[in-house]
Enzyme design. Structure first.
Site, PDB file in Angstrom:
ATOM      1  N   TRP A  77      76.217 -71.942 -94.633  1.00 21.77           N
ATOM      2  CA  TRP A  77      75.026 -71.474 -94.639  1.00 21.77           C
ATOM      3  C   TRP A  77      74.579 -69.952 -95.011  1.00 21.77           C
ATOM      4  O   TRP A  77      73.892 -69.588 -95.595  1.00 21.77           O
ATOM      5  CB  TRP A  77      73.885 -72.251 -93.769  1.00 21.77           C
ATOM      6  CG  TRP A  77      72.407 -71.919 -93.805  1.00 21.77           C
ATOM      7  CD1 TRP A  77      71.625 -72.482 -94.976  1.00 21.77           C
ATOM      8  CD2 TRP A  77      71.760 -70.799 -93.481  1.00 21.77           C
ATOM      9  NE1 TRP A  77      70.248 -72.045 -94.882  1.00 21.77           N
ATOM     10  CE2 TRP A  77      70.229 -70.945 -94.125  1.00 21.77           C
ATOM     11  CE3 TRP A  77      71.951 -69.828 -92.628  1.00 21.77           C
ATOM     12  CZ2 TRP A  77      69.329 -70.064 -93.759  1.00 21.77           C
ATOM     13  CZ3 TRP A  77      71.076 -68.887 -92.310  1.00 21.77           C
ATOM     14  CH2 TRP A  77      69.799 -68.887 -92.658  1.00 21.77           C
ATOM     15  N   HIS A  78      75.392 -69.239 -93.920  1.00 24.88           N
ATOM     16  CA  HIS A  78      75.020 -67.932 -93.746  1.00 24.88           C
ATOM     17  C   HIS A  78      75.490 -66.884 -95.023  1.00 24.88           C
ATOM     18  O   HIS A  78      75.267 -65.863 -95.092  1.00 24.88           O
ATOM     19  CB  HIS A  78      75.745 -67.232 -92.402  1.00 24.88           C
ATOM     20  CG  HIS A  78      74.855 -67.694 -91.049  1.00 24.88           C
ATOM     21  ND1 HIS A  78      74.880 -68.954 -90.720  1.00 24.88           N
ATOM     22  CD2 HIS A  78      73.922 -67.090 -90.447  1.00 24.88           C
ATOM     23  CE1 HIS A  78      74.073 -69.157 -89.508  1.00 24.88           C
ATOM     24  NE2 HIS A  78      73.513 -68.092 -89.563  1.00 24.88           N
ATOM     25  N   GLY A  79      76.606 -67.480 -95.564  1.00 24.29           N
ATOM     26  CA  GLY A  79      77.042 -66.839 -96.632  1.00 24.29           C
ATOM     27  C   GLY A  79      78.438 -67.419 -97.225  1.00 24.29           C
ATOM     28  O   GLY A  79      79.101 -68.199 -96.485  1.00 24.29           O
TER      29      GLY A  79
END
Lengths: 473, 87
Positions: free
Chosen positions: A328-330
């Site tokens: 989700w963060h990248g």
């Protein structure tokens, strides 16, 4: 439009005045707040305001469709809505990442060509408002909240500007009732938690503008740019420094968002709870980015079965949840591996708790557990911050290079890092006490004290302020 | 710093007074900020005076810290003072 700029101050004054001036006309009031939020978002890139609008209208229509259906048709609608929301994320955030992976596989298999890259710009805040959209349709599907008839309720829920671009991720069941309450006129004079808002905004500004900025500029950015150039003293301090920087950067943004929302009359749940005083990884995730960890727990971990099953199944659920939380963060392998590491640590901790005798209790035992947890968090954040896996290995290798004299490590930056850690061990009720103390005297005193503190923070802060870390997510 | 919970009812002000406090806070902060042109206090020379006094104090602190061997010449203190002078 960053929170600490004079441009945002002017915007907020207008939005604040317009919102409260229209409070007597509920529908106009909600549209005013929504319009202000879209203006705020369009200031980043006006084209993506249409994406936000489309996302809001789609989720509004999907929830209404859900209410009219039962059984398989209802499940099909919710599945379609979830797929569409994830499709937006997949397109804008992960398309090129997956294309790169697929092309590497094709090349390894001897095929020429491959998938073309989309090269799309990542819309700021897309991960946050997409997760809020998912929360809305799933909560309606679970019958935890009713679908909104007026579209403006959903549009405001997704776009409320204090938390639009970097969270906290507010649940539909937490924010929509507050929005709906605005549809009835206030029974008496409206009041706002001004002292609380001042404490949150000032603490957020101090964490971001002073602590996070100096630590980033004077230590972290240089050490992580080329770790092979530095010795163990610099790299250990940079590892601690990044953990404090990301905490101050992100919790600073969250504090400001909560304070600004409070001035508009909205209560947003806290996002951080002194995470570096956690005595286990499990406790860390109850204190760090709470809105994301509880979102993942309720919309991913529990639907997969949670901890209701065999130990192996629980471990799988835990690991997959953290892996996807990392992604989700990248769109980068460093984030995926960071999530996997946290998943593995949580699984190991759970297994250890079953197999081994309980940890020593008392102050010394808890202090030792906090020390170990903090260092696990710090080392995993090195992976999170590294631009690539080779640079991460370079960083780890440098952590034992004690023969090299320090070049970046100094008393100033070490002091800021120590201050950032010390903030975790202040009395938990201190901000409430400060908020009450600020609200007790007449309002001019609150304005004067807040203004002087704002000026002091402005004086202490460097002229160049780095962007918020979580804007990229 | 501990994060307060929104569930705890904090002390509150009527909206009008909160708006006045907000406006006053911004007025004071922008006026005193030496980077913001056009502030009345800047025109009156107040920010320059306070900034120069702060720079002198920081200079004295930096000199003392260097003399005491706590910081190296040219490190952050000197750099910060130099940056403020240039601003």
């Amino acid at each position: 439009m960053l929170f600490h700029t004079s441009g945002f101050a002017a915007f907020f004054l207008c939005a604040f005045a317009a919102a409260w001036a229209t409070r007597g006309r509920p529908t106009l009031h909600l549209w005013t707040l929504t319009a202000a939020s879209f203006v705020f978002y369009a200031a980043w890139d006006w084209r993506f305001a249409f994406l936000l609008l489309g996302s809001g209208l789609f989720n509004w229509a999907a929830a209404l469709a859900l209410e009219r259906r039962e059984g398989r048709a209802r499940r099909a609608v919710v599945a379609g809505a979830v797929a569409a929301n994830l499709g937006v994320l997949a397109t804008f955030k992960y398309f090129d990442f997956f294309a790169e992976g697929l092309n590497a596989l094709l090349r390894a298999a001897g095929f020429e060509g491959g998938m073309p890259y989309a090269g799309l710009i990542l819309p700021v805040g897309v991960s946050f408002f997409t997760f809020q959209g998912l929360s809305y349709v799933v909560d309606v599907h679970r019958r935890e909240i009713a679908a909104s008839r007026p579209a403006v309720e959903v549009l405001l829920y997704l776009s409320l500007f204090p938390q639009l671009v970097a969270g906290p991720i507010v649940r539909a069941s937490a924010l929509l009732p507050q929005i709906r309450a605005r549809l009835t006129p206030a029974p008496g004079p409206e009041r706002v938690a001004a002292g609380f808002a001042a404490v949150m905004i000032l603490s957020g500004l101090f964490k971001k503008l002073v602590l996070a900025n100096y630590i980033a500029a004077d230590l972290v950015d240089e050490a992580f740019f080329d770790p092979s150039f530095y010795g163990a003293a610099d790299l250990w301090l940079a590892a601690y420094g990044y953990s404090v920087q990301i905490y101050c950067d992100f919790s600073g943004y969250s504090d400001m968002a909560i304070g600004l929302a409070a001035l508009l009359g909205f209560a947003i749940p806290k996002n951080f709870d002194q995470p570096f005083r956690a005595a286990s990884m499990r406790e860390f995730w109850r204190r760090w980015h709470i809105s994301l960890s509880t979102w993942l727990r309720d919309y991913l971990y529990k639907p997969m079965g949670g901890s209701h099953g065999r130990a192996g199944r629980t471990a799988r659920n835990l690991f997959l949840t953290m892996l996807l939380g990392g992604l989700w963060h990248g769109a980068a392998w460093t984030f995926v591996l960071w999530g996997a590491l946290h998943g593995a640590l949580l699984v190991a901790e759970r297994a250890l708790a079953r197999a081994a005798p309980p940890m020593p209790s008392g102050r010394a035992g808890r202090a030792a557990a906090i020390f170990v947890t903090f260092h696990l968090v710090v080392l995993t954040f090195v992976l999170f911050r590294s631009e690539s896996l080779p640079l991460f290995w370079d960083f780890l290798a440098g952590l034992t290079r004690w023969e090299q004299p320090p070049e970046l490590a100094g008393g100033f930056v070490a002091g800021l890092i120590a201050l950032g850690v010390a903030l975790h061990f202040t009395p938990p009720e201190a901000p409430e006490r400060a908020a009450r103390a600020l609200s007790a005297p007449p309002w001019p005193a609150l304005g004067l004290v807040a203004g002087l503190l704002l000026a002091l923070i402005g004086f202490l802060a460097p002229a160049e302020v780095t962007p918020f870390i979580y804007f990229q997510f | 710093m501990a994060e307060p919970t929104p569930e705890t009812p904090p002390a509150s002000l009527p909206v009008g007074r909160a708006a006045a406090a907000l406006a006053l806070a911004l007025l004071v902060a922008l006026s005193l900020n030496p980077r913001v042109p056009g502030g009345w206090a800047r025109d009156a020379g107040l920010p320059e005076a306070t900034t120069l006094a702060a720079i002198d104090a920081a200079d004295a602190l930096a000199a003392w810290a260097e003399a005491a061997g706590l910081t190296a010449p040219g490190d952050w203190v000197s750099a910060r003072v130099q940056a403020l002078r240039e601003e």
